[in-house]
Design an enzyme around this catalytic site. Sequence first.
Site, PDB file in Angstrom:
ATOM      1  CE  LYS A 206      21.641  74.754  81.341  1.00  0.00           C
ATOM      2  NZ  LYS A 206      21.066  76.029  80.934  1.00  0.00           N
ATOM      3  NE  ARG A 216      18.106  72.975  74.513  1.00  0.00           N
ATOM      4  CZ  ARG A 216      19.128  72.141  74.476  1.00  0.00           C
ATOM      5  NH1 ARG A 216      19.272  71.307  73.457  1.00  0.00           N
ATOM      6  NH2 ARG A 216      20.031  72.137  75.441  1.00  0.00           N
ATOM      7  NE  ARG A 229      21.578  75.149  75.393  1.00  0.00           N
ATOM      8  CZ  ARG A 229      21.210  75.931  74.381  1.00  0.00           C
ATOM      9  NH1 ARG A 229      22.099  76.366  73.517  1.00  0.00           N
ATOM     10  NH2 ARG A 229      19.934  76.256  74.235  1.00  0.00           N
ATOM     11  CD  GLU A 245      31.860  74.673  85.852  1.00  0.00           C
ATOM     12  OE1 GLU A 245      31.688  75.859  86.193  1.00  0.00           O
ATOM     13  OE2 GLU A 245      32.182  74.334  84.704  1.00  0.00           O
ATOM     14  CE  LYS A 260      18.541  73.359  83.354  1.00  0.00           C
ATOM     15  NZ  LYS A 260      18.517  74.542  82.591  1.00  0.00           N
ATOM     16  CB  SER A 286      11.405  70.793  80.280  1.00  0.00           C
ATOM     17  OG  SER A 286      12.606  70.520  79.588  1.00  0.00           O
ATOM     18  CE1 TYR A 325       9.177  74.597  83.463  1.00  0.00           C
ATOM     19  CE2 TYR A 325      10.481  72.618  83.848  1.00  0.00           C
ATOM     20  CZ  TYR A 325      10.368  73.896  83.329  1.00  0.00           C
ATOM     21  OH  TYR A 325      11.436  74.469  82.692  1.00  0.00           O
TER      22      TYR A 325
HETATM   23  C1  PBG Z   1      19.186  78.172  79.295  1.00  0.00           C
HETATM   24  C2  PBG Z   1      18.312  77.258  80.069  1.00  0.00           C
HETATM   25  C3  PBG Z   1      17.855  75.993  79.680  1.00  0.00           C
HETATM   26  C4  PBG Z   1      17.046  75.516  80.713  1.00  0.00           C
HETATM   27  C5  PBG Z   1      17.026  76.488  81.707  1.00  0.00           C
HETATM   28  N1  PBG Z   1      17.832  77.553  81.297  1.00  0.00           N
HETATM   29  C6  PBG Z   1      18.019  75.270  78.394  1.00  0.00           C
HETATM   30  C7  PBG Z   1      19.321  74.791  77.929  1.00  0.00           C
HETATM   31  O1  PBG Z   1      20.351  74.921  78.580  1.00  0.00           O
HETATM   32  O2  PBG Z   1      19.320  74.279  76.822  1.00  0.00           O
HETATM   33  C8  PBG Z   1      16.350  74.185  80.719  1.00  0.00           C
HETATM   34  C9  PBG Z   1      15.261  74.014  81.708  1.00  0.00           C
HETATM   35  C10 PBG Z   1      14.382  72.830  81.495  1.00  0.00           C
HETATM   36  O3  PBG Z   1      14.638  71.921  80.678  1.00  0.00           O
HETATM   37  O4  PBG Z   1      13.350  72.787  82.162  1.00  0.00           O
HETATM   38  N2  PBG Z   1      18.724  79.494  79.332  1.00  0.00           N
END
Ligand code: PBG
Length: 335
Positions: A206, A216, A229, A245, A260, A286, A325
């Site tokens: 990720k 968010r 992050r 990982e 991701k 997203s 989505y």
């Molecule tokens: C963290 C999490 C995130 C997403 C899924 N799980 C946000 C992040 O790491 O900031 C993002 C998913 C998306 O953007 O559709 N719980």
Amino acid sequence: MTAPGTHPSASFPASRPRRLRRTSALRELVAETRLGVNDVIAPLFVREGITEPQPIRSLPGVVQHTRSSLRREVRELAGLGIKSVILFGIPAQKDDVGSSAWDPNGIVQVALADLREDHGDDMVLMADCCLDEYTSHGHCGVVRPDGRVDNDATLELYARAAVAQAEAGAHVVAPSGMMDGQVGAIRSALDGAGHSEVSVLAYSAKYASALYGPFRDAVDVRIAGGGDRKGYQQDWRNAREALVEVAADLAQGADMVMVKPAVTYLDVIAAVRAACNVPVAAYHVSGEYSMIKAAAANGWIDGDAVAVEQLTAVKRAGADLILTYFARDLAERWS
Ligand code: PBG
């Protein structure tokens, strides 16, 4: 020698790939990659303390559900043939450690129980296992006084959240916080609590992507002090590191692994596919969704066509499953 004006392929009958593109039926017959309702997982948001579903400004067509609108939505998705959903919760109260993530009455736990009652084992219920939706500071773990996220203190809380999700009816828990050792901590907590049948889908690779912005908004997260992050999610300059990982997560008992975001990381998906034999998931996140929706709303692209092209590319790169989505839109189109 080729006669002037004659294309070489004209004298080489074996090499005429256009023959197989001639009709739609032929193209269907020889397509190497197929995208269908069994490949997609619908991400859904459920919010505590609201009486009407709330639209999410930056994620057009996606809402924060109430418990009852979530039940309705999942019934409709099941009717369209969707086999799996993944839940994200927005609690009424956030705190320092994100305690609603493991509260048996926390929003995701009660929503999982509702859905398990409605669908039994016919719908694969997944739960995102993380703390950022539940913490007041918006980080994915316990924040130390120096502002850093404490890896090992966080593992204990992920373990509690995973057990609470399993007890509520999750078939799959999906740790997304990128703490070292999270899969092992969750696996042993699940086994210790009698949930050895619950699987772990690890968000293994990720990346600290700028494409999570709309998500968010969806979960009302603002990282304290304008932070990011990058101290725990992967640096997007690195691809080989993703295999480190993945290997770590598999050694700790991951049943499935994830990459991701998706479209910006097709090389990583392909490398992960080649490196392991468990199911590989990819999250079309997203920002990837919203960019397509925004351009389509301006009339600049055909959004449906671009969505299918992108998601097919993600499968072609090697993903078996795609969190998207667009799941509902596509299922409606395919039904
Ligand atoms: C963290 C999490 C995130 C997403 C899924 N799980 C946000 C992040 O790491 O900031 C993002 C998913 C998306 O953007 O559709 N719980």
